[in-house]
Enzyme design. Sequence first.
Site, mmCIF file in Angstrom:
data_model
loop_
_atom_site.group_PDB
_atom_site.id
_atom_site.type_symbol
_atom_site.label_atom_id
_atom_site.label_comp_id
_atom_site.label_asym_id
_atom_site.label_seq_id
_atom_site.Cartn_x
_atom_site.Cartn_y
_atom_site.Cartn_z
ATOM 1 N N GLU A 25 23.528 17.773 -23.889
ATOM 2 C CA GLU A 25 22.118 18.080 -24.170
ATOM 3 C C GLU A 25 21.722 19.423 -23.577
ATOM 4 O O GLU A 25 21.952 19.688 -22.394
ATOM 5 C CB GLU A 25 21.234 16.982 -23.557
ATOM 6 N N GLU A 78 20.704 17.033 -28.433
ATOM 7 C CA GLU A 78 21.460 16.100 -27.597
ATOM 8 C C GLU A 78 22.229 15.037 -28.372
ATOM 9 O O GLU A 78 22.006 13.839 -28.178
ATOM 10 C CB GLU A 78 20.532 15.420 -26.594
ATOM 11 N N ASP A 133 0.815 -1.217 0.000
ATOM 12 C CA ASP A 133 0.000 0.000 0.000
ATOM 13 C C ASP A 133 0.856 1.278 0.000
ATOM 14 O O ASP A 133 0.380 2.352 0.340
ATOM 15 C CB ASP A 133 -0.956 -0.001 1.202
ATOM 16 N N ASP A 177 22.469 12.787 -17.005
ATOM 17 C CA ASP A 177 21.272 13.294 -17.689
ATOM 18 C C ASP A 177 20.238 13.522 -16.594
ATOM 19 O O ASP A 177 19.733 12.564 -16.000
ATOM 20 C CB ASP A 177 20.791 12.252 -18.715
ATOM 21 N N HIS A 197 19.738 4.397 -21.232
ATOM 22 C CA HIS A 197 18.786 4.645 -20.144
ATOM 23 C C HIS A 197 19.291 4.048 -18.818
ATOM 24 O O HIS A 197 18.537 3.450 -18.076
ATOM 25 C CB HIS A 197 17.407 4.084 -20.497
ATOM 26 N N HIS A 210 14.125 16.032 -29.156
ATOM 27 C CA HIS A 210 12.686 15.764 -29.061
ATOM 28 C C HIS A 210 12.026 17.030 -28.550
ATOM 29 O O HIS A 210 12.687 17.903 -27.986
ATOM 30 C CB HIS A 210 12.426 14.580 -28.114
ATOM 31 N N HIS A 228 9.556 13.776 -23.107
ATOM 32 C CA HIS A 228 9.442 13.562 -24.554
ATOM 33 C C HIS A 228 8.063 14.078 -24.898
ATOM 34 O O HIS A 228 7.069 13.351 -24.860
ATOM 35 C CB HIS A 228 9.607 12.078 -24.904
ATOM 36 N N ARG A 275 27.373 12.426 -24.076
ATOM 37 C CA ARG A 275 26.224 13.137 -24.648
ATOM 38 C C ARG A 275 26.242 14.551 -24.085
ATOM 39 O O ARG A 275 26.641 14.756 -22.925
ATOM 40 C CB ARG A 275 24.898 12.435 -24.281
ATOM 41 N N HIS A 287 20.643 7.281 -31.477
ATOM 42 C CA HIS A 287 19.363 7.975 -31.239
ATOM 43 C C HIS A 287 19.326 9.264 -32.043
ATOM 44 O O HIS A 287 20.325 9.645 -32.659
ATOM 45 C CB HIS A 287 19.148 8.238 -29.745
ATOM 46 N N ASP A 315 15.789 19.294 -19.167
ATOM 47 C CA ASP A 315 16.385 18.025 -19.635
ATOM 48 C C ASP A 315 17.797 18.327 -20.130
ATOM 49 O O ASP A 315 17.982 18.773 -21.255
ATOM 50 C CB ASP A 315 15.503 17.455 -20.767
ATOM 51 N N TYR A 354 28.719 6.874 -28.342
ATOM 52 C CA TYR A 354 28.771 5.803 -27.350
ATOM 53 C C TYR A 354 29.585 4.665 -27.942
ATOM 54 O O TYR A 354 29.117 3.964 -28.840
ATOM 55 C CB TYR A 354 27.351 5.338 -27.008
#
Length: 441
Positions: A406, A382, A39, A258, A241, A352, A359, A404, A348, A269, A386
């Site tokens: 961004e 961004e 809960d 990130d 990710h 976005h 996103h 990266r 990628h 972002d 890699y």
Amino acid sequence: MQKLPVTHYPQRRTQLIQQLPAGSAVILSAATLRYRNRDAEYPFRQDSDFHYLSGFPEADGVLLLLAGENPRSVLFCLPRDPEKEIWNGYRYGPKGAVSEFLLDDAYDLDQLNAKMVELLAGCQRIYYPLRDLDLGKRIDDWRQRIKGKARSSIPVPDMLQDLDPLLHEMRLFKCPQEQAMMRSAGELSAAGHIAAMQSCKPGLMEYQLEATILHCFAQQGARWPAYNTIVGGGANGCILHYTENRDALADGDLVLIDAGAEVDGYAGDITRTFPVNGQFGQDQRLLYQLVLDAQLAAIEAIKPGANWNDPHLQAVRVLTEGLLELGLLSGELQQLIDDEAYRTFYMHRTGHWLGLDVHDVGEYKQQDDWRPLLPGMVLTVEPGLYIAPDCQEVDERWRGIGIRIEDDVLVTEQGCEILTAAVPKAIDEIEALMASAKEQE
Ligand code: GLY
Ligand code: MN
Ligand code: MN
């Protein structure tokens, strides 16, 4: 904590229903609580569409808008309940919802079915997010009840239409007050990244650097990050990710962060990649500068009249040129671009839309063409590289480096504004910031 003036919500509702034929209704569900274990709930986050049209922060509500000569906004929400409020906190209840969120009417959720049947009778169309299957079932039930009750003397809302395209087109263009929220989200997010650069050192755990960022967000008034923070040291930076954030940061590695703060629902972002010990190594420096050049070229392409894909094309060209020069790719430049040879290292896209969702909503194409960039749109830029730790196609020296960079960019009449410019990204600026933090220890 900054908030949009509440008057925005009725303005948006009016703007939406003015686009609809008379006899149309709009229906949206609020988000519901989700459980993390038994809960114990996950932190509640309102559905972005529901928030955009109501500003109402509680779970489980339903919003109904009626278009036509007598437009109405009606909210169904949890009732006041002294017992439940002792356990779970304040509820506005219908009266509070009307007065605080400038709705025309509000009712207890207990009355949802009876009132919906009454209010929808006579409507011809219902706009709702067709992807919301639970709401779709409820709407079917209300239509059946209207049919049963009216014995065909009252029109049943027979046309079901997708709300997403209309509403998401509105959300794509940020008004000046939304732009101010996003500027704040950008500034707060930038401060978090600066704090991380200042406190980073070998041996720190990735989650400790994450805690520094979240602490900084909260100290400035941003209760929640806009998404799960990524802190990836060394080869973890190659996992797009990566949110485990569980390893120790090693001397000589880069760390990719990130992270973004949320301000009244609007996301920042930002990604920055910097050396754990404050000094870029030779190979890291070469790849980093290449990603930075690609990012600067992509930002340069953002202006009204350019199209959505232009920044990506710029980034891909610069990255491919650089990868050729450094020997990570071989062949003829244009052929490599056409073959998307860079995808081994850059899998990628370059950005976005950004807004209430990280996103964010909004189409990227109109008909079959990339849509033009227009003032009020906000997008991320961004690019990254890699080089997987087990990548056999390149010299060993490059392996396990993930980078990266961004930023968040608002399209303006003149060109663009970088909302996240406060956090350094040039090599010498990052090294200087980290060196001066060390001196002050
Ligand atoms: N933080 C998610 C992204 O950069 O797309
Ligand atoms: Mn992003
Ligand atoms: Mn990001």
